[in-house]
Motif scaffolding. Structure first.
Motif, PDB file in Angstrom:
ATOM      1  N   LEU A 182       5.370  13.087  -2.916  1.00 23.77           N
ATOM      2  CA  LEU A 182       4.635  12.869  -1.671  1.00 23.77           C
ATOM      3  C   LEU A 182       3.205  12.425  -1.957  1.00 23.77           C
ATOM      4  O   LEU A 182       2.621  11.640  -1.198  1.00 23.77           O
ATOM      5  CB  LEU A 182       4.632  14.158  -0.838  1.00 23.77           C
ATOM      6  CG  LEU A 182       3.927  14.108   0.522  1.00 23.77           C
ATOM      7  CD1 LEU A 182       4.601  13.086   1.442  1.00 23.77           C
ATOM      8  CD2 LEU A 182       3.927  15.487   1.173  1.00 23.77           C
ATOM      9  N   ALA A 183       2.640  12.896  -3.054  1.00 23.32           N
ATOM     10  CA  ALA A 183       1.242  12.585  -3.365  1.00 23.32           C
ATOM     11  C   ALA A 183       1.070  11.204  -3.990  1.00 23.32           C
ATOM     12  O   ALA A 183      -0.008  10.610  -3.900  1.00 23.32           O
ATOM     13  CB  ALA A 183       0.676  13.649  -4.305  1.00 23.32           C
ATOM     14  N   MET A 184       2.110  10.686  -4.624  1.00 18.86           N
ATOM     15  CA  MET A 184       1.981   9.431  -5.382  1.00 18.86           C
ATOM     16  C   MET A 184       1.465   8.255  -4.554  1.00 18.86           C
ATOM     17  O   MET A 184       0.533   7.552  -4.971  1.00 18.86           O
ATOM     18  CB  MET A 184       3.317   9.082  -6.040  1.00 18.86           C
ATOM     19  CG  MET A 184       3.687  10.010  -7.185  1.00 18.86           C
ATOM     20  SD  MET A 184       2.606   9.816  -8.613  1.00 18.86           S
ATOM     21  CE  MET A 184       3.191   8.250  -9.244  1.00 18.86           C
ATOM     22  N   PRO A 185       2.049   7.966  -3.378  1.00 14.29           N
ATOM     23  CA  PRO A 185       1.544   6.815  -2.613  1.00 14.29           C
ATOM     24  C   PRO A 185       0.079   6.958  -2.217  1.00 14.29           C
ATOM     25  O   PRO A 185      -0.670   5.975  -2.199  1.00 14.29           O
ATOM     26  CB  PRO A 185       2.454   6.780  -1.374  1.00 14.29           C
ATOM     27  CG  PRO A 185       3.666   7.556  -1.745  1.00 14.29           C
ATOM     28  CD  PRO A 185       3.198   8.601  -2.700  1.00 14.29           C
ATOM     29  N   TYR A 186      -0.336   8.202  -1.923  1.00 11.39           N
ATOM     30  CA  TYR A 186      -1.725   8.413  -1.526  1.00 11.39           C
ATOM     31  C   TYR A 186      -2.658   8.287  -2.731  1.00 11.39           C
ATOM     32  O   TYR A 186      -3.787   7.808  -2.608  1.00 11.39           O
ATOM     33  CB  TYR A 186      -1.872   9.790  -0.872  1.00 11.39           C
ATOM     34  CG  TYR A 186      -1.116   9.900   0.429  1.00 11.39           C
ATOM     35  CD1 TYR A 186      -1.641   9.382   1.608  1.00 11.39           C
ATOM     36  CD2 TYR A 186       0.135  10.509   0.486  1.00 11.39           C
ATOM     37  CE1 TYR A 186      -0.952   9.469   2.806  1.00 11.39           C
ATOM     38  CE2 TYR A 186       0.831  10.593   1.670  1.00 11.39           C
ATOM     39  CZ  TYR A 186       0.292  10.073   2.834  1.00 11.39           C
ATOM     40  OH  TYR A 186       0.989  10.150   4.009  1.00 11.39           O
ATOM     41  N   ALA A 187      -2.186   8.734  -3.899  1.00 11.75           N
ATOM     42  CA  ALA A 187      -2.989   8.575  -5.107  1.00 11.75           C
ATOM     43  C   ALA A 187      -3.168   7.092  -5.435  1.00 11.75           C
ATOM     44  O   ALA A 187      -4.253   6.650  -5.835  1.00 11.75           O
ATOM     45  CB  ALA A 187      -2.326   9.307  -6.267  1.00 11.75           C
ATOM     46  N   ALA A 188      -2.083   6.311  -5.267  1.00 13.75           N
ATOM     47  CA  ALA A 188      -2.183   4.868  -5.506  1.00 13.75           C
ATOM     48  C   ALA A 188      -3.163   4.220  -4.539  1.00 13.75           C
ATOM     49  O   ALA A 188      -3.913   3.302  -4.903  1.00 13.75           O
ATOM     50  CB  ALA A 188      -0.795   4.227  -5.370  1.00 13.75           C
ATOM     51  N   LEU A 189      -3.183   4.721  -3.311  1.00 13.58           N
ATOM     52  CA  LEU A 189      -4.102   4.181  -2.314  1.00 13.58           C
ATOM     53  C   LEU A 189      -5.551   4.446  -2.713  1.00 13.58           C
ATOM     54  O   LEU A 189      -6.428   3.606  -2.499  1.00 13.58           O
ATOM     55  CB  LEU A 189      -3.798   4.801  -0.948  1.00 13.58           C
ATOM     56  CG  LEU A 189      -4.448   4.141   0.267  1.00 13.58           C
ATOM     57  CD1 LEU A 189      -3.963   2.707   0.429  1.00 13.58           C
ATOM     58  CD2 LEU A 189      -4.147   4.944   1.533  1.00 13.58           C
ATOM     59  N   VAL A 190      -5.790   5.616  -3.312  1.00 14.01           N
ATOM     60  CA  VAL A 190      -7.145   5.950  -3.758  1.00 14.01           C
ATOM     61  C   VAL A 190      -7.611   4.973  -4.837  1.00 14.01           C
ATOM     62  O   VAL A 190      -8.782   4.580  -4.888  1.00 14.01           O
ATOM     63  CB  VAL A 190      -7.191   7.399  -4.284  1.00 14.01           C
ATOM     64  CG1 VAL A 190      -8.534   7.688  -4.966  1.00 14.01           C
ATOM     65  CG2 VAL A 190      -6.968   8.382  -3.148  1.00 14.01           C
ATOM     66  N   LEU A 191      -6.695   4.572  -5.699  1.00 11.85           N
ATOM     67  CA  LEU A 191      -7.052   3.678  -6.804  1.00 11.85           C
ATOM     68  C   LEU A 191      -7.116   2.211  -6.388  1.00 11.85           C
ATOM     69  O   LEU A 191      -7.563   1.364  -7.172  1.00 11.85           O
ATOM     70  CB  LEU A 191      -6.030   3.827  -7.940  1.00 11.85           C
ATOM     71  CG  LEU A 191      -6.001   5.201  -8.631  1.00 11.85           C
ATOM     72  CD1 LEU A 191      -4.888   5.229  -9.662  1.00 11.85           C
ATOM     73  CD2 LEU A 191      -7.341   5.521  -9.270  1.00 11.85           C
ATOM     74  N   GLU A 192      -6.655   1.915  -5.199  1.00  2.33           N
ATOM     75  CA  GLU A 192      -6.632   0.517  -4.737  1.00  2.33           C
ATOM     76  C   GLU A 192      -8.025  -0.114  -4.845  1.00  2.33           C
ATOM     77  O   GLU A 192      -9.025   0.464  -4.443  1.00  2.33           O
ATOM     78  CB  GLU A 192      -6.153   0.472  -3.289  1.00  2.33           C
ATOM     79  CG  GLU A 192      -6.086  -0.917  -2.707  1.00  2.33           C
ATOM     80  CD  GLU A 192      -5.739  -0.877  -1.230  1.00  2.33           C
ATOM     81  OE1 GLU A 192      -4.553  -0.759  -0.912  1.00  2.33           O
ATOM     82  OE2 GLU A 192      -6.677  -0.924  -0.400  1.00  2.33           O
ATOM     83  N   GLU A 193      -8.065  -1.311  -5.399  1.00  8.35           N
ATOM     84  CA  GLU A 193      -9.331  -2.014  -5.633  1.00  8.35           C
ATOM     85  C   GLU A 193      -9.369  -3.279  -4.780  1.00  8.35           C
ATOM     86  O   GLU A 193      -8.384  -4.021  -4.708  1.00  8.35           O
ATOM     87  CB  GLU A 193      -9.445  -2.373  -7.107  1.00  8.35           C
ATOM     88  CG  GLU A 193     -10.770  -2.976  -7.521  1.00  8.35           C
ATOM     89  CD  GLU A 193     -10.835  -3.233  -9.010  1.00  8.35           C
ATOM     90  OE1 GLU A 193     -11.856  -3.762  -9.468  1.00  8.35           O
ATOM     91  OE2 GLU A 193      -9.842  -2.916  -9.714  1.00  8.35           O
ATOM     92  N   ARG A 194     -10.488  -3.512  -4.145  1.00  3.88           N
ATOM     93  CA  ARG A 194     -10.629  -4.691  -3.289  1.00  3.88           C
ATOM     94  C   ARG A 194     -11.778  -5.562  -3.794  1.00  3.88           C
ATOM     95  O   ARG A 194     -12.877  -5.060  -4.050  1.00  3.88           O
ATOM     96  CB  ARG A 194     -10.844  -4.294  -1.832  1.00  3.88           C
ATOM     97  CG  ARG A 194      -9.661  -3.505  -1.272  1.00  3.88           C
ATOM     98  CD  ARG A 194      -9.464  -3.701   0.191  1.00  3.88           C
ATOM     99  NE  ARG A 194      -8.152  -3.186   0.607  1.00  3.88           N
ATOM    100  CZ  ARG A 194      -7.552  -3.534   1.726  1.00  3.88           C
ATOM    101  NH1 ARG A 194      -8.135  -4.395   2.551  1.00  3.88           N
ATOM    102  NH2 ARG A 194      -6.370  -3.047   2.049  1.00  3.88           N
ATOM    103  N   LYS A 195     -11.495  -6.856  -3.882  1.00  3.59           N
ATOM    104  CA  LYS A 195     -12.476  -7.816  -4.379  1.00  3.59           C
ATOM    105  C   LYS A 195     -12.754  -8.859  -3.308  1.00  3.59           C
ATOM    106  O   LYS A 195     -11.832  -9.347  -2.651  1.00  3.59           O
ATOM    107  CB  LYS A 195     -11.965  -8.498  -5.645  1.00  3.59           C
ATOM    108  CG  LYS A 195     -11.751  -7.540  -6.807  1.00  3.59           C
ATOM    109  CD  LYS A 195     -11.295  -8.263  -8.049  1.00  3.59           C
ATOM    110  CE  LYS A 195     -11.156  -7.306  -9.228  1.00  3.59           C
ATOM    111  NZ  LYS A 195     -10.761  -7.997 -10.470  1.00  3.59           N
ATOM    112  N   GLY A 196     -14.014  -9.158  -3.139  1.00  4.47           N
ATOM    113  CA  GLY A 196     -14.387 -10.145  -2.140  1.00  4.47           C
ATOM    114  C   GLY A 196     -15.857 -10.467  -2.220  1.00  4.47           C
ATOM    115  O   GLY A 196     -16.479 -10.376  -3.293  1.00  4.47           O
ATOM    116  N   ALA A 197     -16.423 -10.835  -1.107  1.00  4.52           N
ATOM    117  CA  ALA A 197     -17.842 -11.201  -1.074  1.00  4.52           C
ATOM    118  C   ALA A 197     -18.420 -10.824   0.282  1.00  4.52           C
ATOM    119  O   ALA A 197     -17.694 -10.652   1.268  1.00  4.52           O
ATOM    120  CB  ALA A 197     -18.012 -12.690  -1.333  1.00  4.52           C
TER     121      ALA A 197
END
Length: 643
Positions: A182-197
Motif C-alpha cells: 500500500l505504501a509503495m505507490p505513495y513512496a514513488a510519488l514522493v520521489l517523483e521529479e519534475r523538470k521545467g522552467a
C-alpha cells in the motif's frame, strides 16, 4: 470553528486551579476522535432519530446543542447558537447521540455490560473528587456536581458511555499497521521529479501610459470603492479581572499559613527518601537466581535484561508512596535494608520482587518558619483561584439576572476601560504604525463576535486574567474621501493597467506553447522583459524544505508535460508562466527508510478508519432512521431562541 466543537469531546474532569475550566464538566468523560459520544438519556418530544429500538428526541438534541454552546463559552469561545449551527454543530450533536445509542445498544445486545463497580472505581480514582489526603471525598464529589449542576445519574451515564467506547471502539482505533504494498505507490510519488522552467513577467516592466485624468481617477475610485473603505470599527468596553484587581483578597494571613501547616499533617515531618531499582519476576526460583546474580556483582539492569525483563526505578520515594505502588511487605523490606543492599525475593500480589537500594536520604523536619514561604505561596495561589472563581460567579449571576454591563460593574466594583475605535484585528486605522495590545486581543475578537446591544460576556485571557466585555460603539464601514487619497488611487490605477498588460503577455506565451512553439521562443516573441529560471524539483525536496511552497511551484505538480500555465504573483507584482517539460519517476524500493516512513503515515490513519467502519457497521446492523422534518424544526427553534 467546527474544530472547537470536536475538541469538546476530548475533555476530562480534572482539578485544575484555573477558574476558566471549572465550567467544562458538563461535557466531560466524552469519547475519542471518531465518536464524540456522551451519555444518552431518555428525553421527551418528537423523535429526531431512531437507532434500533431506541428513540432520540428533540429535547435531547436541543439539550446537547445548548450544553455544547455553554461549554464553548466557558472555555473562552465567544460563540452564538447561530454560529454553532452554521458550522455544522447540530449535525455533529445528532451524530454523537446516534453513535452513543448505537454503541450501547450493540454492547447490550451482545452481552457486554458495564457494571456499577466499574463506574464506582472510575469515580473514586478521579483526582477531581479527591480530598486533601489524596483519597476520594464524598463531600468534594457532591459539591463539585452541585456547583456544575450535573446530576449524578448523568455523570455515571457519561462514564458508562465512555467505557463502552473504550471497550468496543478503542481496540479498532488503536490499529496502526499498513502493508508495504500500500505504501509503495505513495513512496514513488514522493520521489517523483519534475523538470521545467519558470518565467516572471513583472508589472513594473509594463508601460501603463500617461498619468490618469481626474475623471479617470474618480471613475476608478467609484469602481473600487470597497478597497478604499475602512471596515467596521468598534469601541470595546471591558472590565479586567486579574490578581492586581483583587487586591488584598489573595494575600495570605499568618493565621492561614499556620492553619495550612497544621493541615499538612506529616508533609513537613522528618522523613526518609530512598532511590530503589526493582525487578518483578513471576517465579520465585527465577527471582532468587536474579537476586544472586546481582549480589554477585552484576548490575540489576544487566541481570534483568538477561532474564528478558525490564527493571523499574523509584527515585527519592517515601515508604508510604512506595508501598502504594508495590505492597507493604515489599516496602518494609526495601526500607529496612542498608544503602547498596540487594533485597529479595519478596512476594507481593504482583509477583516476586528483587530490589537494590541505590541511595538513602534523611530529610529533616521543617518548622513553621522554615515552611513559611512555601505555604504562603500555596495559600496565596489557592486564595487567588477562589477569588477569581467568586468574581466570575458573581459576574455570571449578574448577567444571568439580566444585568447590563454597567450594572455588572456596579455589582462587582470593577473599573471599566475602553479601546479606541479598532478593526477586528485590534488595529486603529488612524494610527497605522501603532501595534495592537496583545493582552486585549481576545477581548477585541469577542467584541466583534457579539451582537450590538446583547448581554455582556466573560472572556478568558489566560489562567489568571479574564474580563467582562460589551460593545460600546460601532463605527460603520466608511470609504475614505477621494480628496484624501487621490495620489494613492492614481497609483493603483496605473498598477492595474500594468497588471493587465503583464497578464496579456503571459497569456500570449501560454497560447504560443499550446500551438507547439518552444517555451523560450514563446517568451522571446513577446519582446517584453522577463526573468527566467530552470526548475528541477521533487516532492521529497519540497517536503524537506519545511516551509510554505510557492504557488507557482505547486502549479508545476498539477500540470501535464509540454504545457504552460500562468499564475498571478502576490501583491500585483506581475505574472508567472510555468512550463513543465518532463516528469521522471523513480523506483522507491532502494529507499526502505522512505517506504517505512510512508507506511507509518498511512498507519496513523488506519485506526480511525477502522473505528469509523465499525461504527458504520453497527449502525447499519441496528438500523438508523432520521426524521428530517423534526431536525429542521429543532434548527428553527434554536435559531429563534438565539443567544
Amino acid at each position: 470553528m467546527l474544530s472547537f466543537f470536536r475538541n469538546i469531546t476530548k475533555s476530562r474532569i480534572g482539578l485544575i486551579v484555573v477558574f476558566l475550566v471549572l465550567g467544562i464538566i458538563a461535557l466531560a468523560f466524552a469519547a475519542g476522535d471518531v465518536t464524540g459520544m456522551r451519555s444518552v438519556t431518555t428525553g421527551s418530544g418528537a423523535v429526531v432519530a431512531r437507532v434500533g429500538d431506541r428513540n432520540i428526541t428533540e429535547k435531547e438534541l436541543k439539550d446537547r446543542v445548548q450544553i455544547a454552546v455553554d461549554n464553548l463559552r466557558r472555555r473562552g469561545q465567544t460563540v452564538t447558537v447561530e454560529q454553532f449551527l452554521a458550522a455544522g454543530g447540530l449535525e455533529q450533536a445528532l451524530d454523537q447521540l446516534i453513535n452513543s445509542a448505537a454503541i450501547e445498544q450493540f454492547a447490550r445486545d451482545n452481552g457486554i455490560m458495564v457494571g456499577d463497580r466499574v463506574i464506582d472505581g472510575q469515580i473514586a480514582s478521579n483526582t477531581a473528587f479527591q480530598g486533601p489526603d489524596g483519597k476520594f471525598d464524598q463531600a468534594t464529589y457532591q459539591a463539585l456536581l452541585a456547583r456544575e449542576r450535573i446530576a449524578e445519574g448523568d455523570l455515571r451515564a457519561d462514564l458508562r458511555s465512555s467505557t463502552y467506547i473504550d471497550w468496543l471502539i478503542g481496540p479498532a482505533s488503536n490499529a496502526q499497521q499498513a502493508p508495504t504494498a500500500l505504501a509503495m505507490p505513495y513512496a514513488a510519488l514522493v520521489l517523483e521529479e519534475r523538470k521545467g522552467a519558470l518565467a516572471f513577467i513583472p508589472t513594473a516592466a509594463m508601460d501603463p501610459g500617461a498619468a490618469p485624468t481626474d475623471e479617470q481617477v474618480s471613475q476608478y475610485y467609484e469602481q473600487h470603492k470597497a478597497q478604499y473603505t475602512i471596515p467596521e470599527r468598534r469601541v470595546i468596553r471591558y472590565a479586567m479581572v486579574s490578581p492586581e484587581t483583587l487586591g488584598d483578597r489573595t494575600k495570605p494571613t499568618e493565621a492561614e499559613i499556620a492553619q495550612a501547616y497544621r493541615a499538612a499533617g506529616n508533609r513537613f515531618a522528618a522523613t526518609e527518601k530512598r532511590s530503589i531499582d526493582q525487578v518483578i519476576v513471576a517465579d520465585q526460583q527465577a527471582a532468587q537466581k536474579l537476586a544472586d546474580a546481582v549480589k554477585g556483582g552484576q548490575s540489576i539492569d544487566a541481570a534483568a535484561r538477561a532474564a528478558g525483563l525490564e527493571p523499574s526505578s523509584f527515585d527519592e520515594t517515601e515508604k508510604a508512596e512506595f508501598a502504594e505502588q508495590t505492597s507493604p511487605a515489599v516496602a518494609d523490606a526495601a526500607f529496612g535494608a542498608a544503602q547498596g543492599s540487594v533485597v529479595g525475593p519478596v512476594q507481593s500480589p504482583l509477583g516476586w520482587h528483587v530490589l537494590r537500594v541505590k541511595s538513602v536520604e534523611q530529610v529533616a523536619a521543617q518548622s513553621l518558619a522554615q515552611a513559611h514561604d512555601t505555604l504562603a505561596k500555596e495559600v496565596a495561589d489557592k486564595k487567588l483561584v477562589e477569588a477569581l472563581v467568586a468574581v466570575r460567579d458573581q459576574i455570571s449571576d449578574s448577567i444571568a439576572d439580566g444585568g447590563t454591563f454597567q450594572e455588572v460593574l456596579s455589582d462587582t466594583k470593577l473599573q471599566a476601560q475602553s479601546t479606541e475605535p479598532v478593526l477586528a484585528n485590534g488595529r486603529n486605522p488612524d494610527k497605522p504604525d501603532a501595534e495592537p495590545d496583545a493582552q486585549i486581543a481576545p477581548l477585541v475578537r469577542a467584541g466583534f463576535q457579539m451582537d450590538v446591544g446583547g448581554e455582556p460576556q466573560i472572556v478568558a485571557i489566560d489562567d489568571t486574567h479574564f474580563a467582562v466585555v460589551t460593545v460600546g460603539r460601532v463605527v460603520p464601514a466608511t470609504p475614505r474621501p477621494l480628496k484624501d487619497i487621490r495620489d494613492a488611487v492614481a497609483r493603483d490605477y496605473r498598477i492595474d493597467k500594468g497588471v493587465a498588460q503583464a497578464r496579456e503577455v503571459a497569456a500570449q506565451v501560454v497560447e504560443a506553447v499550446a500551438k507547439g512553439k518552444s517555451f523560450e521562443d514563446a517568451l522571446d516573441a513577446t519582446r517584453k522583459v522577463y526573468r527566467y529560471e530552470n526548475i528541477d524539483v521533487s516532492r521529497a525536496e519540497l517536503a524537506r524544505a519545511q516551509q510554505q511552497i510557492p504557488p507557482q511551484i505547486e502549479l508545476l505538480f498539477s500540470m501535464t508535460p509540454k504545457k504552460a500555465r500562468l499564475i498571478e504573483a502576490p501583491q500585483r507584482q506581475g505574472y508567472f508562466v510555468v512550463y513543465l517539460d518532463a516528469i521522471e519517476q523513480h523506483d522507491p524500493r532502494s529507499q526502505q527508510d522512505l517506504i517505512q516512513g510512508v507506511r507509518g503515515s498511512i498507519a496513523r490513519g488506519v485506526g480511525n478508519e477502522f473505528a469509523q467502519q465499525m461504527l458504520t457497521s453497527i449502525q447499519r446492523d441496528l438500523g438508523v432512521k432520521r426524521n428530517q422534518d423534526v431536525i429542521d424544526r429543532v434548527r428553527k427553534d434554536l435559531l429563534s431562541q438565539g443567544n
